[in-house]
Design an enzyme around this catalytic site. Sequence first.
Site, mmCIF file in Angstrom:
data_model
loop_
_atom_site.group_PDB
_atom_site.id
_atom_site.type_symbol
_atom_site.label_atom_id
_atom_site.label_comp_id
_atom_site.label_asym_id
_atom_site.label_seq_id
_atom_site.Cartn_x
_atom_site.Cartn_y
_atom_site.Cartn_z
ATOM 1 N N GLY A 20 34.806 34.211 34.180
ATOM 2 C CA GLY A 20 34.529 35.407 34.261
ATOM 3 C C GLY A 20 33.470 36.517 33.552
ATOM 4 O O GLY A 20 33.736 37.324 32.811
ATOM 5 N N TYR A 153 51.580 42.915 29.206
ATOM 6 C CA TYR A 153 52.657 42.954 29.720
ATOM 7 C C TYR A 153 52.657 40.933 29.799
ATOM 8 O O TYR A 153 53.735 40.655 30.465
ATOM 9 C CB TYR A 153 52.768 43.418 30.876
ATOM 10 C CG TYR A 153 51.826 43.064 32.026
ATOM 11 C CD1 TYR A 153 51.233 41.813 32.945
ATOM 12 C CD2 TYR A 153 50.717 43.925 32.531
ATOM 13 C CE1 TYR A 153 50.129 41.555 33.394
ATOM 14 C CE2 TYR A 153 50.216 44.470 33.213
ATOM 15 C CZ TYR A 153 49.524 42.936 33.345
ATOM 16 O OH TYR A 153 49.072 42.792 34.904
ATOM 17 N N LYS A 168 50.136 35.929 33.293
ATOM 18 C CA LYS A 168 50.166 36.074 31.690
ATOM 19 C C LYS A 168 51.034 35.298 30.548
ATOM 20 O O LYS A 168 50.582 34.870 29.688
ATOM 21 C CB LYS A 168 49.506 37.343 31.615
ATOM 22 C CG LYS A 168 48.368 38.090 32.448
ATOM 23 C CD LYS A 168 47.131 37.675 31.557
ATOM 24 C CE LYS A 168 45.824 38.157 32.666
ATOM 25 N NZ LYS A 168 44.433 37.108 32.095
HETATM 26 C C1 HXC Z 1 48.414 43.017 48.555
HETATM 27 C C2 HXC Z 1 46.675 41.666 48.710
HETATM 28 C C3 HXC Z 1 45.991 43.374 47.464
HETATM 29 C C4 HXC Z 1 46.731 43.846 47.159
HETATM 30 C C5 HXC Z 1 45.174 40.415 48.088
HETATM 31 N N1 HXC Z 1 45.725 41.092 48.587
HETATM 32 N N2 HXC Z 1 44.729 41.826 48.059
HETATM 33 N N3 HXC Z 1 48.012 42.202 48.935
HETATM 34 N N4 HXC Z 1 47.829 44.228 48.264
HETATM 35 N N5 HXC Z 1 45.350 45.177 46.639
HETATM 36 C C6 HXC Z 1 45.988 39.507 49.207
HETATM 37 C C7 HXC Z 1 45.722 38.687 50.760
HETATM 38 O O1 HXC Z 1 46.021 39.914 51.727
HETATM 39 C C8 HXC Z 1 45.728 38.045 51.393
HETATM 40 O O2 HXC Z 1 46.796 37.538 51.304
HETATM 41 C C9 HXC Z 1 46.057 36.897 49.303
HETATM 42 O O3 HXC Z 1 46.304 38.526 48.949
HETATM 43 C C10 HXC Z 1 44.179 36.780 49.086
HETATM 44 O O4 HXC Z 1 43.674 37.501 49.144
HETATM 45 P P1 HXC Z 1 41.889 37.198 49.481
HETATM 46 O O5 HXC Z 1 41.214 38.530 49.518
HETATM 47 O O6 HXC Z 1 41.897 36.138 50.775
HETATM 48 O O7 HXC Z 1 41.898 36.215 47.904
HETATM 49 P P2 HXC Z 1 40.148 36.559 46.898
HETATM 50 O O8 HXC Z 1 38.766 36.104 47.625
HETATM 51 O O9 HXC Z 1 40.399 35.158 46.950
HETATM 52 O O10 HXC Z 1 39.963 37.402 45.834
HETATM 53 C C11 HXC Z 1 41.458 37.301 44.842
HETATM 54 C C12 HXC Z 1 41.421 38.890 44.656
HETATM 55 C C13 HXC Z 1 40.523 39.670 44.298
HETATM 56 C C14 HXC Z 1 42.541 38.808 43.221
HETATM 57 C C15 HXC Z 1 42.766 39.171 45.947
HETATM 58 O O11 HXC Z 1 40.472 40.847 44.167
HETATM 59 C C16 HXC Z 1 39.439 39.136 43.151
HETATM 60 O O12 HXC Z 1 38.336 38.594 43.877
HETATM 61 N N6 HXC Z 1 39.545 39.827 42.345
HETATM 62 C C17 HXC Z 1 38.917 39.153 41.167
HETATM 63 C C18 HXC Z 1 38.680 40.450 40.309
HETATM 64 C C19 HXC Z 1 40.314 40.792 39.768
HETATM 65 O O13 HXC Z 1 40.870 41.497 39.978
HETATM 66 N N7 HXC Z 1 40.335 41.783 38.292
HETATM 67 C C20 HXC Z 1 41.570 41.902 37.481
HETATM 68 C C21 HXC Z 1 41.437 41.429 36.235
HETATM 69 S S1 HXC Z 1 42.023 43.118 35.384
HETATM 70 P P3 HXC Z 1 47.666 36.875 52.936
HETATM 71 O O14 HXC Z 1 48.748 36.736 53.470
HETATM 72 O O15 HXC Z 1 46.887 38.524 53.840
HETATM 73 O O16 HXC Z 1 46.367 35.682 53.454
HETATM 74 C C22 HXC Z 1 43.796 42.400 34.568
HETATM 75 C C23 HXC Z 1 44.342 43.330 34.117
HETATM 76 C C24 HXC Z 1 44.977 42.978 33.271
HETATM 77 O O17 HXC Z 1 43.693 41.095 35.211
HETATM 78 C C25 HXC Z 1 45.856 44.624 32.523
HETATM 79 C C26 HXC Z 1 45.863 45.407 32.786
HETATM 80 C C27 HXC Z 1 46.378 46.780 31.954
HETATM 81 P P1 NAP Z 2 36.569 41.536 36.196
HETATM 82 O O1 NAP Z 2 35.295 42.663 35.640
HETATM 83 O O2 NAP Z 2 37.661 41.642 36.917
HETATM 84 O O3 NAP Z 2 36.844 40.311 34.956
HETATM 85 C C1 NAP Z 2 37.499 39.179 36.015
HETATM 86 C C2 NAP Z 2 36.530 37.928 36.614
HETATM 87 O O4 NAP Z 2 36.987 36.558 36.869
HETATM 88 C C3 NAP Z 2 35.646 38.539 37.199
HETATM 89 O O5 NAP Z 2 33.666 38.461 36.332
HETATM 90 C C4 NAP Z 2 35.181 37.296 38.098
HETATM 91 O O6 NAP Z 2 33.925 36.895 39.008
HETATM 92 C C5 NAP Z 2 35.907 36.170 37.447
HETATM 93 N N1 NAP Z 2 36.863 35.412 38.512
HETATM 94 C C6 NAP Z 2 38.185 36.026 39.432
HETATM 95 N N2 NAP Z 2 38.479 35.200 40.002
HETATM 96 C C7 NAP Z 2 37.900 33.758 39.338
HETATM 97 C C8 NAP Z 2 38.343 32.958 40.157
HETATM 98 N N3 NAP Z 2 38.719 32.233 40.582
HETATM 99 N N4 NAP Z 2 37.126 31.483 39.040
HETATM 100 C C9 NAP Z 2 36.484 32.195 38.153
HETATM 101 N N5 NAP Z 2 36.303 33.570 37.955
HETATM 102 C C10 NAP Z 2 36.785 34.099 38.817
HETATM 103 O O7 NAP Z 2 37.962 42.978 34.941
HETATM 104 P P2 NAP Z 2 38.097 42.611 33.147
HETATM 105 O O8 NAP Z 2 39.129 43.823 33.425
HETATM 106 O O9 NAP Z 2 36.821 42.385 32.851
HETATM 107 O O10 NAP Z 2 39.215 41.540 33.481
HETATM 108 C C11 NAP Z 2 38.282 40.558 32.475
HETATM 109 C C12 NAP Z 2 39.863 39.845 31.673
HETATM 110 O O11 NAP Z 2 40.306 40.970 30.499
HETATM 111 C C13 NAP Z 2 40.931 39.654 32.905
HETATM 112 O O12 NAP Z 2 41.464 38.178 32.112
HETATM 113 C C14 NAP Z 2 42.292 40.893 32.492
HETATM 114 O O13 NAP Z 2 43.530 40.347 32.440
HETATM 115 C C15 NAP Z 2 42.262 40.887 31.298
HETATM 116 N N6 NAP Z 2 42.123 42.184 30.484
HETATM 117 C C16 NAP Z 2 41.742 43.009 30.664
HETATM 118 C C17 NAP Z 2 42.669 44.709 31.120
HETATM 119 C C18 NAP Z 2 42.070 45.502 31.160
HETATM 120 O O14 NAP Z 2 42.501 47.004 31.251
HETATM 121 N N7 NAP Z 2 40.958 46.223 31.630
HETATM 122 C C19 NAP Z 2 43.629 44.866 29.915
HETATM 123 C C20 NAP Z 2 43.995 43.412 29.713
HETATM 124 C C21 NAP Z 2 43.571 42.242 29.932
HETATM 125 P P3 NAP Z 2 33.664 36.799 40.375
HETATM 126 O O15 NAP Z 2 34.172 37.689 41.399
HETATM 127 O O16 NAP Z 2 32.012 36.595 39.976
HETATM 128 O O17 NAP Z 2 34.850 35.178 39.997
#
Ligand code: HXC
Ligand code: NAP
Length: 233
Positions: A20, A153, A168
């Site tokens: 990522g 969390y 997590k």
């Molecule tokens: C409910 C949802 C949803 C939503 C997707 N789904 N988004 N359900 N609410 N907002 C459901 C879909 O309907 C589907 O179920 C299933 O989840 C899979 O969705 P896809 O879109 O097909 O998944 P995919 O293409 O694999 O994408 C994965 C993803 C996407 C997680 C949904 O958001 C992604 O690629 N995220 C990567 C980056 C990311 O999330 N970064 C944030 C990290 S921040 P059904 O049943 O319809 O098939 C973080 C912060 C932590 O972790 C702490 C902060 C304080």
């Molecule tokens: P982000 O920019 O969305 O980073 C998540 C990365 O994960 C993306 O670059 C995404 O790239 C990659 N990823 C997602 N699904 C993947 C898969 N199946 N295979 C390979 N790569 C995948 O979000 P961020 O805020 O920087 O988060 C980074 C880390 O920090 C995460 O572990 C998150 O839980 C943690 N964190 C974030 C916060 C916050 O407040 N931002 C707080 C606490 C912890 P692709 O879409 O190209 O795959």
Amino acid sequence: MVQGALKEDALKGKTILVTGGGTGLGKAMATYFSELGANVIISSRKIEVLEATALEINSKTGNPVVALGCDIRNIDEVGLLLQKSIDRFGKVDVLVNNAAGNFISLTERLSANAFSTIIDIVLKGTANCTLTFGKHWIKTKQAANVLNIVTTYAYTGSGYVVPSAVAKGGVLTMTRSLAVEWGKYGIRHNAIAPGPFPTKGAWDRLLPGDLAAKFDFKNRVPLRKSRRSPRIS
Ligand code: HXC
Ligand code: NAP
């Protein structure tokens, strides 16, 4: 330029892989590792994002940054990631398990697939990388480091992001377990739990629509004074 904690060239000769690493916190860590002289590998699903980031970091630091596509949910792709990393740099010293997926939702609205999707990325994807690289290090008798990115969390749990909190928490337990089990091989395990960072990836999914403005940190500061951190792309 902000003065970092470590001295110049502190990571010279080390190879660090950040999953990522094309965006957000992964990109920020990869940049700092490269500034400190490391060979950096960034991987995720979107190769064009990775390649743009690799170019950006390399033009800033002059050190090698390699972009490798890999969906960490797929164990075969993770095997190839290891192989290509070794082919390029000979070894990997540090694995940063940073890739994650998350979204905000009432738990009763989640489908089984929605729940599994987050567990598959965060918990099983981290396990795929850790097992693949760990087995290689044990076989080749190489000391190494794993850094897992969790969240606050992971300790407390959290409503509305339950799949992420469960995953997590699992990663934190895996960190503690393998720190003990693999310590004898010279493989160190650590986890860090950042507080909230306004990355695009996190904010778009956790504070969609007008929620970002509504929960703006500065509104929680009684004197309404804030030094906003820049939004990390
Ligand atoms: C409910 C949802 C949803 C939503 C997707 N789904 N988004 N359900 N609410 N907002 C459901 C879909 O309907 C589907 O179920 C299933 O989840 C899979 O969705 P896809 O879109 O097909 O998944 P995919 O293409 O694999 O994408 C994965 C993803 C996407 C997680 C949904 O958001 C992604 O690629 N995220 C990567 C980056 C990311 O999330 N970064 C944030 C990290 S921040 P059904 O049943 O319809 O098939 C973080 C912060 C932590 O972790 C702490 C902060 C304080
Ligand atoms: P982000 O920019 O969305 O980073 C998540 C990365 O994960 C993306 O670059 C995404 O790239 C990659 N990823 C997602 N699904 C993947 C898969 N199946 N295979 C390979 N790569 C995948 O979000 P961020 O805020 O920087 O988060 C980074 C880390 O920090 C995460 O572990 C998150 O839980 C943690 N964190 C974030 C916060 C916050 O407040 N931002 C707080 C606490 C912890 P692709 O879409 O190209 O795959």
